[in-house]
Motif scaffolding. Structure first.
Motif, PDB file in Angstrom:
ATOM      1  N   LYS A 118       0.845  -1.198   0.000  1.00 17.70           N
ATOM      2  CA  LYS A 118       0.000   0.000   0.000  1.00 17.70           C
ATOM      3  C   LYS A 118       0.878   1.245   0.000  1.00 17.70           C
ATOM      4  O   LYS A 118       0.786   2.100   0.880  1.00 17.70           O
ATOM      5  N   ASN A 119       1.734   1.309  -0.957  1.00 10.01           N
ATOM      6  CA  ASN A 119       2.635   2.449  -1.106  1.00 10.01           C
ATOM      7  C   ASN A 119       2.300   3.164  -2.409  1.00 10.01           C
ATOM      8  O   ASN A 119       2.826   2.812  -3.476  1.00 10.01           O
ATOM      9  N   PRO A 120       1.396   4.129  -2.359  1.00  8.45           N
ATOM     10  CA  PRO A 120       0.967   4.779  -3.597  1.00  8.45           C
ATOM     11  C   PRO A 120       2.071   5.603  -4.238  1.00  8.45           C
ATOM     12  O   PRO A 120       2.930   6.172  -3.564  1.00  8.45           O
ATOM     13  N   GLY A 121       2.034   5.645  -5.541  1.00  4.95           N
ATOM     14  CA  GLY A 121       2.941   6.493  -6.293  1.00  4.95           C
ATOM     15  C   GLY A 121       2.166   7.281  -7.328  1.00  4.95           C
ATOM     16  O   GLY A 121       1.094   6.853  -7.764  1.00  4.95           O
ATOM     17  N   VAL A 122       2.689   8.419  -7.702  1.00  6.08           N
ATOM     18  CA  VAL A 122       2.107   9.212  -8.784  1.00  6.08           C
ATOM     19  C   VAL A 122       3.020   9.030  -9.990  1.00  6.08           C
ATOM     20  O   VAL A 122       4.097   9.615 -10.068  1.00  6.08           O
ATOM     21  N   PHE A 123       2.608   8.166 -10.904  1.00  2.00           N
ATOM     22  CA  PHE A 123       3.404   7.875 -12.091  1.00  2.00           C
ATOM     23  C   PHE A 123       3.250   9.002 -13.108  1.00  2.00           C
ATOM     24  O   PHE A 123       2.130   9.429 -13.404  1.00  2.00           O
ATOM     25  N   ILE A 124       4.354   9.465 -13.627  1.00  2.00           N
ATOM     26  CA  ILE A 124       4.308  10.538 -14.625  1.00  2.00           C
ATOM     27  C   ILE A 124       5.223  10.189 -15.799  1.00  2.00           C
ATOM     28  O   ILE A 124       6.245   9.518 -15.637  1.00  2.00           O
ATOM     29  N   SER A 125       4.824  10.646 -16.967  1.00  3.58           N
ATOM     30  CA  SER A 125       5.636  10.433 -18.152  1.00  3.58           C
ATOM     31  C   SER A 125       5.184  11.393 -19.232  1.00  3.58           C
ATOM     32  O   SER A 125       4.457  12.354 -18.975  1.00  3.58           O
ATOM     33  N   GLY A 126       5.622  11.129 -20.460  1.00  2.16           N
ATOM     34  CA  GLY A 126       5.245  11.947 -21.602  1.00  2.16           C
ATOM     35  C   GLY A 126       4.875  11.060 -22.766  1.00  2.16           C
ATOM     36  O   GLY A 126       4.945   9.835 -22.695  1.00  2.16           O
ATOM     37  N   HIS A 127       4.503  11.698 -23.863  1.00  2.00           N
ATOM     38  CA  HIS A 127       4.084  10.962 -25.059  1.00  2.00           C
ATOM     39  C   HIS A 127       5.318  10.582 -25.878  1.00  2.00           C
ATOM     40  O   HIS A 127       5.624  11.181 -26.901  1.00  2.00           O
ATOM     41  N   PHE A 128       6.011   9.543 -25.404  1.00  2.00           N
ATOM     42  CA  PHE A 128       7.217   9.056 -26.052  1.00  2.00           C
ATOM     43  C   PHE A 128       6.930   7.743 -26.782  1.00  2.00           C
ATOM     44  O   PHE A 128       6.241   6.864 -26.256  1.00  2.00           O
ATOM     45  N   ALA A 129       7.522   7.602 -27.991  1.00  2.00           N
ATOM     46  CA  ALA A 129       7.416   6.356 -28.757  1.00  2.00           C
ATOM     47  C   ALA A 129       5.964   5.900 -28.792  1.00  2.00           C
ATOM     48  O   ALA A 129       5.083   6.669 -29.157  1.00  2.00           O
ATOM     49  N   ASN A 130       5.677   4.672 -28.379  1.00  2.00           N
ATOM     50  CA  ASN A 130       4.295   4.235 -28.190  1.00  2.00           C
ATOM     51  C   ASN A 130       3.996   4.322 -26.701  1.00  2.00           C
ATOM     52  O   ASN A 130       4.301   3.398 -25.940  1.00  2.00           O
ATOM     53  N   TRP A 131       3.416   5.432 -26.296  1.00  2.00           N
ATOM     54  CA  TRP A 131       3.195   5.689 -24.873  1.00  2.00           C
ATOM     55  C   TRP A 131       2.193   4.716 -24.253  1.00  2.00           C
ATOM     56  O   TRP A 131       2.123   4.605 -23.025  1.00  2.00           O
ATOM     57  N   GLU A 132       1.421   4.004 -25.057  1.00  2.00           N
ATOM     58  CA  GLU A 132       0.480   3.024 -24.515  1.00  2.00           C
ATOM     59  C   GLU A 132       1.203   1.852 -23.855  1.00  2.00           C
ATOM     60  O   GLU A 132       0.621   1.135 -23.042  1.00  2.00           O
ATOM     61  N   VAL A 133       2.464   1.664 -24.183  1.00  2.00           N
ATOM     62  CA  VAL A 133       3.238   0.558 -23.620  1.00  2.00           C
ATOM     63  C   VAL A 133       3.444   0.743 -22.123  1.00  2.00           C
ATOM     64  O   VAL A 133       3.463  -0.234 -21.355  1.00  2.00           O
ATOM     65  N   MET A 134       3.600   1.997 -21.679  1.00  2.00           N
ATOM     66  CA  MET A 134       3.916   2.244 -20.265  1.00  2.00           C
ATOM     67  C   MET A 134       2.799   1.847 -19.312  1.00  2.00           C
ATOM     68  O   MET A 134       3.032   1.087 -18.363  1.00  2.00           O
ATOM     69  N   PRO A 135       1.557   2.329 -19.499  1.00  2.00           N
ATOM     70  CA  PRO A 135       0.504   1.892 -18.568  1.00  2.00           C
ATOM     71  C   PRO A 135       0.263   0.394 -18.630  1.00  2.00           C
ATOM     72  O   PRO A 135      -0.052  -0.230 -17.613  1.00  2.00           O
ATOM     73  N   ALA A 136       0.436  -0.199 -19.819  1.00  2.00           N
ATOM     74  CA  ALA A 136       0.266  -1.645 -19.931  1.00  2.00           C
ATOM     75  C   ALA A 136       1.315  -2.363 -19.090  1.00  2.00           C
ATOM     76  O   ALA A 136       1.007  -3.351 -18.398  1.00  2.00           O
ATOM     77  N   ALA A 137       2.552  -1.878 -19.123  1.00  2.00           N
ATOM     78  CA  ALA A 137       3.613  -2.488 -18.329  1.00  2.00           C
ATOM     79  C   ALA A 137       3.325  -2.365 -16.834  1.00  2.00           C
ATOM     80  O   ALA A 137       3.555  -3.298 -16.058  1.00  2.00           O
ATOM     81  N   ILE A 138       2.806  -1.210 -16.425  1.00  2.00           N
ATOM     82  CA  ILE A 138       2.500  -0.983 -15.008  1.00  2.00           C
ATOM     83  C   ILE A 138       1.458  -1.983 -14.506  1.00  2.00           C
ATOM     84  O   ILE A 138       1.656  -2.666 -13.506  1.00  2.00           O
ATOM     85  N   VAL A 139       0.339  -2.071 -15.205  1.00  2.00           N
ATOM     86  CA  VAL A 139      -0.752  -2.918 -14.719  1.00  2.00           C
ATOM     87  C   VAL A 139      -0.451  -4.399 -14.928  1.00  2.00           C
ATOM     88  O   VAL A 139      -0.856  -5.236 -14.117  1.00  2.00           O
ATOM     89  N   LYS A 140       0.272  -4.742 -16.013  1.00  2.00           N
ATOM     90  CA  LYS A 140       0.625  -6.138 -16.247  1.00  2.00           C
ATOM     91  C   LYS A 140       1.567  -6.663 -15.167  1.00  2.00           C
ATOM     92  O   LYS A 140       1.604  -7.864 -14.887  1.00  2.00           O
ATOM     93  N   ARG A 141       2.319  -5.756 -14.557  1.00  2.00           N
ATOM     94  CA  ARG A 141       3.222  -6.157 -13.486  1.00  2.00           C
ATOM     95  C   ARG A 141       2.476  -6.365 -12.169  1.00  2.00           C
ATOM     96  O   ARG A 141       3.031  -6.916 -11.217  1.00  2.00           O
ATOM     97  N   GLY A 142       1.241  -5.894 -12.108  1.00  2.00           N
ATOM     98  CA  GLY A 142       0.450  -6.100 -10.907  1.00  2.00           C
ATOM     99  C   GLY A 142       0.319  -4.896 -10.006  1.00  2.00           C
ATOM    100  O   GLY A 142      -0.144  -5.002  -8.866  1.00  2.00           O
TER     101      GLY A 142
END
Length: 307
Positions: A118-142
């Motif tokens: 239960k350690n919340p984080g505020v993930f931030i990034s930009g529109h790099f390459a295929n930016w859809e890959v990042m949220p997918a990686a986050i949630v796929k990791r659990g």
């Protein structure tokens, strides 16, 4: 035909064109769709108003760029953006965290800090390459994370996009007004994380320099991080060559000065985020989303970048 009916007709026409293209690229393989998207965008992109916006933005951010370099960079930018569109229906084919994955991740130990705890984080990034890959990686990791987004103007198009993201596990949230901010705080209060893009214009944000020119920048991520004493967890993605292969980097998080007044801490944080985004853009400028009106038109005029 009344204005309302005309707008509805145009929206339906947009939806029909979008879904015709969507079904076509969905029937292709990942690589075929990526290549087809690139060819289409490289042909069509230069005839759009977004092409001019991208040109002026590039001149503003990189004042020493030559016209030949500019043409080459614009073409490469459209190639990347076309690939993003082509790859969108095929994100499940990226095979995250499998032996045949299209995505390698550097800093996985950092991302794992947010898994299960239960350690919340505020993930931030930009529109790099295929930016859809990042949220997918986050949630796929659990990681328990809600991804914020700006809904498409066309409700039928938006519905398809939301469903496509849900197919690979990404739960979207479109915060609107004060109630949206409260909802984000509730997510963090319960130990969940939130993810936001922090590289586009935000009219009600704070003014901060970006590539040396003042522009409005979203301060929401920094305010949320300050409120919950949470880290600002940066992530970036890079395309490896002209193909659907990526590298995600998870950096050590930014920590705000929680012992200083909130407005001072937020201003310093926004500036730091902008500098981080600048550095990442310059690593692969062809992979950033230059077509957004990041700076006010006056900045273009003052810099003398308009033809």
């Amino acid at each position: 035909m009344t204005v309302g009916r005309r707008e509805s007709f145009i929206k339906r026409l947009e939806s029909w064109a979008f879904h015709a293209y969507w079904h076509r690229i969905s029937a292709m393989s990942l690589d075929q769709a990526s290549n087809a998207g690139a060819r289409f965008a490289r042909k069509l992109g230069p005839f759009t108003s977004a092409h001019q916006t991208a040109r002026y933005n590039m001149r503003l951010a990189m004042p020493r760029i030559t016209r030949a370099e500019e043409r080459e960079l614009l073409d490469a930018m459209w190639d990347n953006l076309g690939r993003v569109v082509g790859e969108f229906p095929h994100l499940s084919a990226m095979h995250f965290f499998e032996h045949n994955s299209r995505v390698e991740i550097e800093g996985l130990n950092i991302l794992d800090r947010y898994v299960g705890a239960k350690n919340p984080g505020v993930f931030i990034s930009g529109h790099f390459a295929n930016w859809e890959v990042m949220p997918a990686a986050i949630v796929k990791r659990g990681v328990d994370c809600r991804v914020t987004y700006r809904p498409a103007n066309n409700i039928w198009v938006d519905d398809t996009i939301v469903k496509a993201r849900a197919d690979y596990g990404v739960r979207l949230f479109a915060p609107k007004g004060p109630s949206g901010g409260v909802s984000l705080m509730r997510i963090l209060a319960k130990g969940g994380s939130v993810a936001m893009m922090n590289d586009q214009k935000y009219e009600t944000g704070v003014e901060a320099p970006f590539f040396g020119h003042l522009c409005k920048t979203a301060d929401g991520p920094s305010r949320l991080a300050y409120r919950f004493k949470a880290p600002l967890q940066t992530m970036t993605v890079a395309r490896l060559g002209a193909r659907a292969q990526f590298k995600v980097e998870v950096q050590e998080p930014m920590l705000m000065a929680f012992d200083t007044p909130i407005d001072d801490a937020v201003q310093a944080s926004v500036l730091r985020i902008n500098q981080f985004i600048e550095t990442q853009i310059l690593k692969a400028p062809e992979q950033w989303f230059w077509v957004h009106a990041r700076w006010p038109k006056k900045a273009w005029q003052d810099a003398g970048v308009i033809d």
